[in-house]
Design an enzyme around this catalytic site. Structure first.
Site, PDB file in Angstrom:
ATOM      1  N   SER A 200       0.828  -1.204   0.000  1.00 31.43           N
ATOM      2  CA  SER A 200       0.000   0.000   0.000  1.00 31.43           C
ATOM      3  C   SER A 200       0.865   1.258   0.000  1.00 31.43           C
ATOM      4  O   SER A 200       1.658   1.452  -0.903  1.00 31.43           O
ATOM      5  CB  SER A 200      -0.956  -0.062   1.195  1.00 31.43           C
ATOM      6  OG  SER A 200      -2.104   0.687   0.897  1.00 31.43           O
ATOM      7  N   LYS A 204       4.024   2.024  -2.643  1.00 30.48           N
ATOM      8  CA  LYS A 204       4.369   3.166  -3.498  1.00 30.48           C
ATOM      9  C   LYS A 204       5.857   3.479  -3.321  1.00 30.48           C
ATOM     10  O   LYS A 204       6.591   3.707  -4.292  1.00 30.48           O
ATOM     11  CB  LYS A 204       3.532   4.393  -3.119  1.00 30.48           C
ATOM     12  CG  LYS A 204       2.016   4.145  -3.022  1.00 30.48           C
ATOM     13  CD  LYS A 204       1.259   5.377  -2.541  1.00 30.48           C
ATOM     14  CE  LYS A 204      -0.095   5.102  -1.893  1.00 30.48           C
ATOM     15  NZ  LYS A 204      -1.118   4.424  -2.611  1.00 30.48           N
ATOM     16  N   HIS A 349      -8.158  -5.277   0.488  1.00 32.42           N
ATOM     17  CA  HIS A 349      -6.862  -4.637   0.680  1.00 32.42           C
ATOM     18  C   HIS A 349      -6.071  -5.302   1.806  1.00 32.42           C
ATOM     19  O   HIS A 349      -6.564  -5.435   2.912  1.00 32.42           O
ATOM     20  CB  HIS A 349      -7.145  -3.170   1.031  1.00 32.42           C
ATOM     21  CG  HIS A 349      -5.956  -2.289   1.044  1.00 32.42           C
ATOM     22  ND1 HIS A 349      -5.237  -1.994  -0.091  1.00 32.42           N
ATOM     23  CD2 HIS A 349      -5.355  -1.618   2.061  1.00 32.42           C
ATOM     24  CE1 HIS A 349      -4.246  -1.174   0.225  1.00 32.42           C
ATOM     25  NE2 HIS A 349      -4.297  -0.934   1.528  1.00 32.42           N
TER      26      HIS A 349
HETATM   27  C1  GCU Z   1      -5.191   4.881   2.155  1.00 29.51           C
HETATM   28  C2  GCU Z   1      -4.651   5.624   0.963  1.00 29.51           C
HETATM   29  C3  GCU Z   1      -3.950   4.706  -0.025  1.00 29.51           C
HETATM   30  C4  GCU Z   1      -2.949   3.850   0.716  1.00 29.51           C
HETATM   31  C5  GCU Z   1      -3.612   3.146   1.880  1.00 29.51           C
HETATM   32  C6  GCU Z   1      -2.667   2.308   2.752  1.00 29.51           C
HETATM   33  O1  GCU Z   1      -6.252   4.072   1.751  1.00 29.51           O
HETATM   34  O2  GCU Z   1      -5.722   6.303   0.365  1.00 29.51           O
HETATM   35  O3  GCU Z   1      -3.305   5.437  -1.031  1.00 29.51           O
HETATM   36  O4  GCU Z   1      -2.365   2.943  -0.177  1.00 29.51           O
HETATM   37  O5  GCU Z   1      -4.184   4.100   2.731  1.00 29.51           O
HETATM   38  O6  GCU Z   1      -1.497   2.640   2.891  1.00 29.51           O
HETATM   39  O7  GCU Z   1      -3.146   1.318   3.304  1.00 29.51           O
END
Ligand code: GCU
Length: 367
Positions: A200, A204, A349
């Site tokens: 997540s 990135k 997720h």
């Molecule tokens: C939020 C955010 C995402 C990210 C996520 C995480 O949902 O909007 O961009 O990837 O958190 O880190 O779990």
């Protein structure tokens, strides 16, 4: 790809086509890195900052744990962060090392610990070493304090950061590079077999770290979504995917101010995220998505993965492992080419035991 007009990774800014791996490496790759720095992730902290390591080793049955304090010196002082490394006893060196960027503070001290997110004991039993650092030691994940650890060693604390300076995600990627500086020196590890992995928001950072730092032999972006593997031009992808303006609004400390210029205007970006994945070539890119992860837009991640293949093809490594480039692929199956790996886990997720099983079985360090 999906009817949108995506930038062509194989065209130089001057319009000339890129037809060879040498042209890619020497001309196109630097252009793309500069564009991602200027417009998306920001300028990073200096990779050449003086760094020292202090290692404390502790023996457990079949495993050595090393606590490494990595101290970095900048013009405004120095600061340290902790890397925890577990090395299993093996014939010869471990099969490879997974370096995790961790934003959940979820890796403790024991080699027997296990969770879906960080199944340390399973990773070690599979013959891999496992290393992790907590992003809080680099740039706390908080819009008020993110500069407090490493960023302000290099910037005046009482002044706003320059608009194009990287923020937290860039700093986390830089931290992975400093951890890699250490891993390259550890005599118990094979320096040519280190993967950086993040889930997540850390996914990135892992992709950006791996795009820039060619010492990573494999780069794993798990459910990395917006400003990770997801194509920015898809907007919300018709299904609630996170847009550039949404991520900049919710997480103002992740990306530089320059990225905000593309709020609601993704098509003006000079790059898109398939080109981030392409920057990993010819090393292994590994994308893990989840079918129910609407925010991350799994279709947008899949399309970026397949659209990176033409760059891999310059190295004759363009096989994505997928039977078809048509969405959706079968869930809960690993697809693997000689340098590209992909799976779509069913469910929501997360970084789970099922994802890790695919990564550990994925033979990520060979073609
Ligand atoms: C939020 C955010 C995402 C990210 C996520 C995480 O949902 O909007 O961009 O990837 O958190 O880190 O779990």
């Amino acid at each position: 790809m999906d009817g949108e007009d995506y930038p062509n990774p194989l065209r130089l800014k001057n319009g000339d086509p890129v037809t060879t791996a040498a042209q890619w490496q020497e001309r196109r790759r630097p252009e793309l890195l500069a564009d991602f720095r200027r417009n998306v992730y920001g300028r990073g902290l200096p990779d050449s900052a003086p760094t020292t390591f202090e290692v404390t080793s502790t023996a457990f049955p079949g495993v050595t744990r090393k606590n490494v304090e990595i101290t970095v010196a900048g013009p405004r002082g120095s600061a340290g962060f902790d890397l925890t490394l577990f090395v299993p006893e093996t014939d010869g060196k471990p099969r490879g090392t997974f370096l995790m960027i961790d934003h959940r503070g979820s890796v403790g001290d024991g080699p027997g610990q296990s969770s879906g997110y960080a199944p340390v004991s399973t990773i070690l039993a599979a013959g891999y070493a496992f290393a992790a650092f907590d992003v809080d030691g680099i740039a706390p994940d908080d819009s008020r304090t993110y500069r407090s650890e490493m960023i302000d060693l290099f910037h005046a604390p009482d002044r706003p950061l320059p608009d194009d300076a990287g923020r937290a995600v860039s700093a986390w990627a830089w931290g992975a590079g400093r951890a890699m500086d250490y891993l390259q020196t550890d005599p118990d590890l094979d320096p040519a077999r280190v993967a950086v992995i993040g889930h997540s928001r850390s996914g990135k950072a892992a992709l950006w770290a791996g795009a820039q730092d060619t010492r990573f032999a494999a780069v794993v972006g798990n459910n990395s979504g917006s400003t990770g593997a997801k194509l920015a031009r898809r907007g919300d992808g018709g299904g609630g995917g996170e847009t550039v303006s949404a991520i900049n609004a919710a997480f103002p400390h992740w990306f530089p101010k320059t990225y905000r210029a593309f709020n609601g205007r993704e098509s003006a970006l000079p790059v898109d995220q398939h080109e981030l994945l392409a920057l990993i070539a010819p090393r292994r890119v590994v994308i893990g998505s989840a079918s129910g992860d609407a925010t991350a837009d799994p279709e947008g991640e899949f399309l970026a993965y397949t659209a990176a293949a033409p760059v891999y093809e310059l190295f004759e490594l363009g096989d994505t492992g997928l039977p078809s480039a048509k969405w959706p692929p079968r869930t809960d199956r690993a697809f693997r080419g000689p340098a590209m790996s992909y799976h779509l886990r069913s469910g929501s997720h997360g970084l789970t035991a099922a994802d890790w099983k695919i990564y550990l079985d994925g033979d990520l360090f060979s073609r």
